[in-house]
Design an enzyme around this catalytic site. Structure first.
Site, PDB file in Angstrom:
ATOM      1  N   CYS A   2       0.825  -1.199   0.000  1.00 25.22           N
ATOM      2  CA  CYS A   2       0.000   0.000   0.000  1.00 25.22           C
ATOM      3  C   CYS A   2       0.869   1.263   0.000  1.00 25.22           C
ATOM      4  O   CYS A   2       1.878   1.338   0.686  1.00 25.22           O
ATOM      5  CB  CYS A   2      -0.943   0.091   1.195  1.00 25.22           C
ATOM      6  SG  CYS A   2      -2.061  -1.286   1.337  1.00 25.22           S
ATOM      7  N   ARG A  27       3.999  -0.270  -4.772  1.00 24.69           N
ATOM      8  CA  ARG A  27       3.744  -0.775  -3.420  1.00 24.69           C
ATOM      9  C   ARG A  27       2.473  -1.615  -3.341  1.00 24.69           C
ATOM     10  O   ARG A  27       2.188  -2.238  -2.324  1.00 24.69           O
ATOM     11  CB  ARG A  27       3.620   0.389  -2.438  1.00 24.69           C
ATOM     12  CG  ARG A  27       4.832   1.267  -2.390  1.00 24.69           C
ATOM     13  CD  ARG A  27       4.626   2.394  -1.431  1.00 24.69           C
ATOM     14  NE  ARG A  27       4.577   1.920  -0.063  1.00 24.69           N
ATOM     15  CZ  ARG A  27       5.633   1.735   0.700  1.00 24.69           C
ATOM     16  NH1 ARG A  27       6.830   1.998   0.227  1.00 24.69           N
ATOM     17  NH2 ARG A  27       5.501   1.302   1.929  1.00 24.69           N
ATOM     18  N   TRP A  75      -2.503  -2.867  -1.652  1.00 22.45           N
ATOM     19  CA  TRP A  75      -2.144  -4.288  -1.756  1.00 22.45           C
ATOM     20  C   TRP A  75      -3.014  -4.979  -0.719  1.00 22.45           C
ATOM     21  O   TRP A  75      -2.853  -4.781   0.489  1.00 22.45           O
ATOM     22  CB  TRP A  75      -0.659  -4.483  -1.447  1.00 22.45           C
ATOM     23  CG  TRP A  75      -0.180  -5.871  -1.711  1.00 22.45           C
ATOM     24  CD1 TRP A  75       0.183  -6.385  -2.911  1.00 22.45           C
ATOM     25  CD2 TRP A  75      -0.012  -6.921  -0.759  1.00 22.45           C
ATOM     26  NE1 TRP A  75       0.569  -7.699  -2.771  1.00 22.45           N
ATOM     27  CE2 TRP A  75       0.457  -8.051  -1.453  1.00 22.45           C
ATOM     28  CE3 TRP A  75      -0.216  -7.019   0.616  1.00 22.45           C
ATOM     29  CZ2 TRP A  75       0.727  -9.270  -0.842  1.00 22.45           C
ATOM     30  CZ3 TRP A  75       0.058  -8.230   1.237  1.00 22.45           C
ATOM     31  CH2 TRP A  75       0.523  -9.335   0.511  1.00 22.45           C
ATOM     32  N   ASN A  99      -1.799   2.181   5.568  1.00 19.41           N
ATOM     33  CA  ASN A  99      -0.876   1.111   5.169  1.00 19.41           C
ATOM     34  C   ASN A  99      -0.480   0.384   6.447  1.00 19.41           C
ATOM     35  O   ASN A  99       0.086   0.994   7.349  1.00 19.41           O
ATOM     36  CB  ASN A  99       0.361   1.719   4.489  1.00 19.41           C
ATOM     37  CG  ASN A  99       1.433   0.678   4.229  1.00 19.41           C
ATOM     38  OD1 ASN A  99       1.130  -0.495   4.048  1.00 19.41           O
ATOM     39  ND2 ASN A  99       2.678   1.107   4.214  1.00 19.41           N
ATOM     40  N   GLY A 100      -0.805  -0.903   6.525  1.00 17.69           N
ATOM     41  CA  GLY A 100      -0.487  -1.663   7.732  1.00 17.69           C
ATOM     42  C   GLY A 100      -1.633  -2.593   8.071  1.00 17.69           C
ATOM     43  O   GLY A 100      -2.487  -2.871   7.227  1.00 17.69           O
ATOM     44  N   GLU A 483      18.193 -17.489  -7.136  1.00 20.43           N
ATOM     45  CA  GLU A 483      17.796 -16.133  -7.530  1.00 20.43           C
ATOM     46  C   GLU A 483      17.269 -16.110  -8.972  1.00 20.43           C
ATOM     47  O   GLU A 483      16.257 -15.470  -9.257  1.00 20.43           O
ATOM     48  CB  GLU A 483      18.983 -15.170  -7.337  1.00 20.43           C
ATOM     49  CG  GLU A 483      18.736 -13.735  -7.742  1.00 20.43           C
ATOM     50  CD  GLU A 483      17.533 -13.070  -7.094  1.00 20.43           C
ATOM     51  OE1 GLU A 483      16.965 -13.618  -6.144  1.00 20.43           O
ATOM     52  OE2 GLU A 483      17.148 -11.993  -7.576  1.00 20.43           O
ATOM     53  N   LYS A 487      13.463 -14.966  -9.937  1.00 22.74           N
ATOM     54  CA  LYS A 487      13.180 -13.901 -10.908  1.00 22.74           C
ATOM     55  C   LYS A 487      12.214 -14.411 -11.963  1.00 22.74           C
ATOM     56  O   LYS A 487      11.246 -13.763 -12.315  1.00 22.74           O
ATOM     57  CB  LYS A 487      14.449 -13.421 -11.619  1.00 22.74           C
ATOM     58  CG  LYS A 487      15.371 -12.500 -10.878  1.00 22.74           C
ATOM     59  CD  LYS A 487      14.843 -11.115 -10.622  1.00 22.74           C
ATOM     60  CE  LYS A 487      14.120 -11.063  -9.302  1.00 22.74           C
ATOM     61  NZ  LYS A 487      14.870 -10.764  -8.121  1.00 22.74           N
ATOM     62  N   GLU A 490       8.545 -15.136 -10.507  1.00 26.58           N
ATOM     63  CA  GLU A 490       7.748 -14.016 -10.020  1.00 26.58           C
ATOM     64  C   GLU A 490       7.233 -13.120 -11.133  1.00 26.58           C
ATOM     65  O   GLU A 490       6.149 -12.566 -11.025  1.00 26.58           O
ATOM     66  CB  GLU A 490       8.476 -13.212  -8.943  1.00 26.58           C
ATOM     67  CG  GLU A 490       9.617 -12.357  -9.424  1.00 26.58           C
ATOM     68  CD  GLU A 490      10.254 -11.538  -8.311  1.00 26.58           C
ATOM     69  OE1 GLU A 490       9.528 -10.969  -7.488  1.00 26.58           O
ATOM     70  OE2 GLU A 490      11.495 -11.454  -8.278  1.00 26.58           O
ATOM     71  N   HIS A 506      18.222 -37.127  -5.799  1.00 30.28           N
ATOM     72  CA  HIS A 506      17.606 -37.616  -4.562  1.00 30.28           C
ATOM     73  C   HIS A 506      16.092 -37.399  -4.588  1.00 30.28           C
ATOM     74  O   HIS A 506      15.473 -37.240  -3.541  1.00 30.28           O
ATOM     75  CB  HIS A 506      18.253 -36.942  -3.348  1.00 30.28           C
ATOM     76  CG  HIS A 506      19.711 -37.276  -3.237  1.00 30.28           C
ATOM     77  ND1 HIS A 506      20.159 -38.496  -2.779  1.00 30.28           N
ATOM     78  CD2 HIS A 506      20.823 -36.585  -3.601  1.00 30.28           C
ATOM     79  CE1 HIS A 506      21.487 -38.528  -2.821  1.00 30.28           C
ATOM     80  NE2 HIS A 506      21.905 -37.382  -3.330  1.00 30.28           N
ATOM     81  N   LYS A 605       6.134  -4.212  -3.800  1.00 26.48           N
ATOM     82  CA  LYS A 605       7.571  -3.993  -3.671  1.00 26.48           C
ATOM     83  C   LYS A 605       8.039  -4.035  -2.223  1.00 26.48           C
ATOM     84  O   LYS A 605       9.088  -4.559  -1.912  1.00 26.48           O
ATOM     85  CB  LYS A 605       7.899  -2.626  -4.285  1.00 26.48           C
ATOM     86  CG  LYS A 605       9.359  -2.265  -4.256  1.00 26.48           C
ATOM     87  CD  LYS A 605      10.091  -2.947  -5.374  1.00 26.48           C
ATOM     88  CE  LYS A 605      11.576  -2.694  -5.353  1.00 26.48           C
ATOM     89  NZ  LYS A 605      12.295  -3.787  -6.019  1.00 26.48           N
TER      90      LYS A 605
END
Ligand code: F6R
Length: 610
Positions: A2, A27, A75, A99-100, A483, A487, A490, A506, A605
């Site tokens: 947010c 955000r 968000w 936001n929270g 990584e 990438k 996502e 295995h 983000k």
């Protein structure tokens, strides 16, 4: 998680808020909304979907000019993305953006329902606005400020809030607890925002709210109160980013721009910490003597930053022979880690606001362990809470998928490892100087990888329809597999997994069937033959293999369908070169699959909730 903005001044509030929200859309982008102070009261326009939808809705409304308002880009946490769950949440008297998370919203809601208050949405934020409103109407009549304080005294959780009262149409109340919030200083106008890019079009001067702070923002000034309601002053800082740094600058996406900004980010981060050819942390408390006394190192972070920590761990252990562990912050904070006051915790974060990472930092400090933070955002919560900070200088990273911030996290951890190893007598001065010089030229080393993008684009075109793929590697290459895989999944939504190459047989190898892509990373001399054998094992079972290796490695017949060659470079620093084609591969896969590269679905983000 947010984005919130607020404005009081002489310009069109609608325009300033929309501009700010555009810069904060990274955000969260499930919905957006604004509340504007107008002649007849507060007018709210909000809608599910991207900012563009809100923009069109506002155009259609053709509202009279307003000079004060608040805005939000969401968000979703409580309640699905929908018009009704969008912010601002309002009553006729008060409107808020948040936001929270309000943790005790359940019992508060039950109390208000019992008092006859009604609710439209599923959000925790609506509970808060109704609570503030309830205190506004209480007898004897309260000032908006008193009502806000009473409501907040009952609330548990985290919040950055922007609050607009009908009876004070020129004022924004901004309150911060465990979620980032800044105010911007203009001439005859002032601002509230979750993050600096929202302000840059209008001002570079800002102040960071501290825990529990409230700022009363009007066009002609800003007053601050601390958590106890005492008037306080807050330092005025100047952002060293300009507006252009937060624009795409001719690139089709922020992510591609940020990948190409990596050489500059490396120079900006490494150069200031090299003195006469030697690494210099420039933290007097982390003297060589102190570095010699460290027993164990814990690198703690989330996601990509945690993957940077894995490279850091390998470099630290290999060079300095200090035991180093990597922890996922959300695990570390709840697993009662074994910590000793002679240990060092290294916290890694681009935003400096990630909630789990911040909690891990606080846990370490509560156990008396010194904390070094590797952070990109100056003045962020993590930077302020840590004992020592090594800032990375990537500039603003807007694309949700982290690229340049990861690159400079690696550089910073390498520098730290060099100094640590030198201080402990594990690296000679000559070797320390050589490695530092190699690190300084990393920007130059990765230039050809940026220029090779056509080759990577071609590979992406060969794999664009794949459903699932595997990355394998050993040591540093394993950390890079994780990584590269993150990438890819996502932003392109291709399922992908990363394995230590020796681990494949295995269990996982049963998933390798005809045509499954395997991306094998083999850049480390000691183990590349092993990884190449593992790649061959997958090839024999029908995999389509892309092998990333260095120039002179002889690749036997029948191992790989495609080979991507990296230039010779110190093996220890090879991750800096290898990550670039992996970032580009994910990028082009996402572009070719028609994905929203900079704003992948369900993500945000800055993750300021658990
Ligand atoms: C992935 C990504 C995330 C972040 C993670 C931590 O591309 O960006 O995995 O690395 O959310 O964020 P920071 O570094 O801000 O603490």
């Amino acid at each position: 998680m947010c984005g919130i903005v607020g404005y009081s001044g002489k310009r069109s509030a609608q325009e300033v808020l929309l501009n700010g929200l555009e810069k904060l859309e990274y955000r969260g982008y499930d919905s957006a909304g604004v509340a504007l102070a107008l002649e007849g009261g507060i007018y709210v326009v909000k809608s599910k979907g991207r900012l563009e939808v809100l923009r069109r809705k506002l155009e259609a409304e053709n509202l009279p000019e307003s000079f004060c308002g608040i805005g939000h880009t969401r968000w979703a946490t409580h309640g699905e993305p929908s018009d009704v769950n969008s912010h601002p949440h309002s009553t006729p008297r008060v409107s808020i953006v948040h936001n929270g998370i309000i943790e005790n919203y359940g019992p508060l809601k039950a109390d208000l329902l019992a008092k006859g208050v009604t609710f439209e949405s599923e959000t925790d934020t609506e509970v808060l606005v109704k609570l503030i409103d309830y205190f506004c109407c209480a007898q004897p009549k309260q000032s908006p400020l008193a009502a806000l304080r009473e409501a907040l005294a009952m609330v548990r959780g985290s919040y950055a809030l922007g609050v607009l009262f009908r009876d004070e149409p020129d004022t924004i109340y901004a309150v911060k607890k465990e979620s980032p919030l800044i105010v911007g200083w203009g001439e005859g106008e002032n601002f509230v925002a979750s993050d600096i890019p929202a302000l840059l079009k209008y001002t570079r001067r800002y102040s960071v709210l501290e825990e529990g702070d409230m700022a009363v923002v009007k066009a002609d000034g800003i007053r601050f109160y601390d958590a106890f309601g005492k008037p306080v002053e807050r330092e005025v800082l100047t952002a060293d980013w300009d507006e252009e740094a937060a624009e795409k600058g001719g690139y089709p996406h922020f992510m591609l721009k940020e990948i190409h900004e990596q050489p500059a980010a490396i120079t900006a981060t490494v150069s200031p910490r090299v003195e006469d050819g030697m690494p210099d942390l420039r933290i007097p408390e982390l003297s060589d003597e102190k570095l010699r006394s460290i027993r164990n190192i814990h690198l703690v972070a989330c996601g990509t930053a945690m993957h940077a920590g894995m490279v850091g761990k390998t470099a630290i252990e290999r060079l300095a022979r200090v035991p180093a562990e990597v922890d996922i912050a959300s695990e570390f904070r709840y697993r009662d880690p074994i910590l000793d006051p002679d240990d060092l915790v290294i916290i890694i974060s681009q935003s400096g606001e990630t909630s789990d990472t911040l909690a891990a930092l606080r846990l370490a400090k509560s156990r008396g362990v010194p904390v070094l933070a590797v952070v990109n955002v100056v003045g962020s919560s993590i930077a302020r809470a840590a004992d020592y900070v090594l800032y990375t200088y990537a500039g603003p990273e807007i694309a949700v998928a982290s690229t340049k911030a990861y690159m400079v996290q690696l550089c910073t951890l390498y520098l730290f490892a060099f100094r640590l190893a030198y201080a402990r007598g594990r690296l000679s001065e000559a070797e320390t100087r050589r490695l530092t010089a190699e690190l300084l030229r990393a920007g130059e080393v990765i230039q050809p990888r940026l220029a090779d993008c056509e080759q990577i684009k071609y590979l992406a075109s060969r794999f664009v329809n794949t459903q699932s793929c595997f990355f394998i590697g050993r040591g540093f290459d394993y950390a890079l597999s994780l990584e590269g895989s993150l990438k890819l999944k996502e932003i392109s939504y291709v399922h992908s997994d990363a394995y230590a190459a020796g681990e494949l047989k295995h269990g996982t190898i049963s998933l390798i069937t005809d045509g499954v892509p395997v991306i094998a990373l083999a850049t480390q001399k000691q183990v590349y033959e092993k990884t190449i054998s593992n790649a061959k094992e997958t090839k024999s079972r029908g995999a389509r293999v892309i092998l990333f290796t260095t120039k002179n490695v002889v690749v036997p017949e029948g191992v790989a369908d495609y080979v991507v060659r990296l230039d010779d470079y110190d093996e220890l620093l090879m991750p800096l070169q290898l990550i670039v084609p992996l970032q580009l591969f994910a990028y082009y896969m996402a572009v070719l699959r028609g994905c929203d590269v900079d704003k992948p679905r369900n993500l945000a983000k800055s993750v300021t909730v658990e």
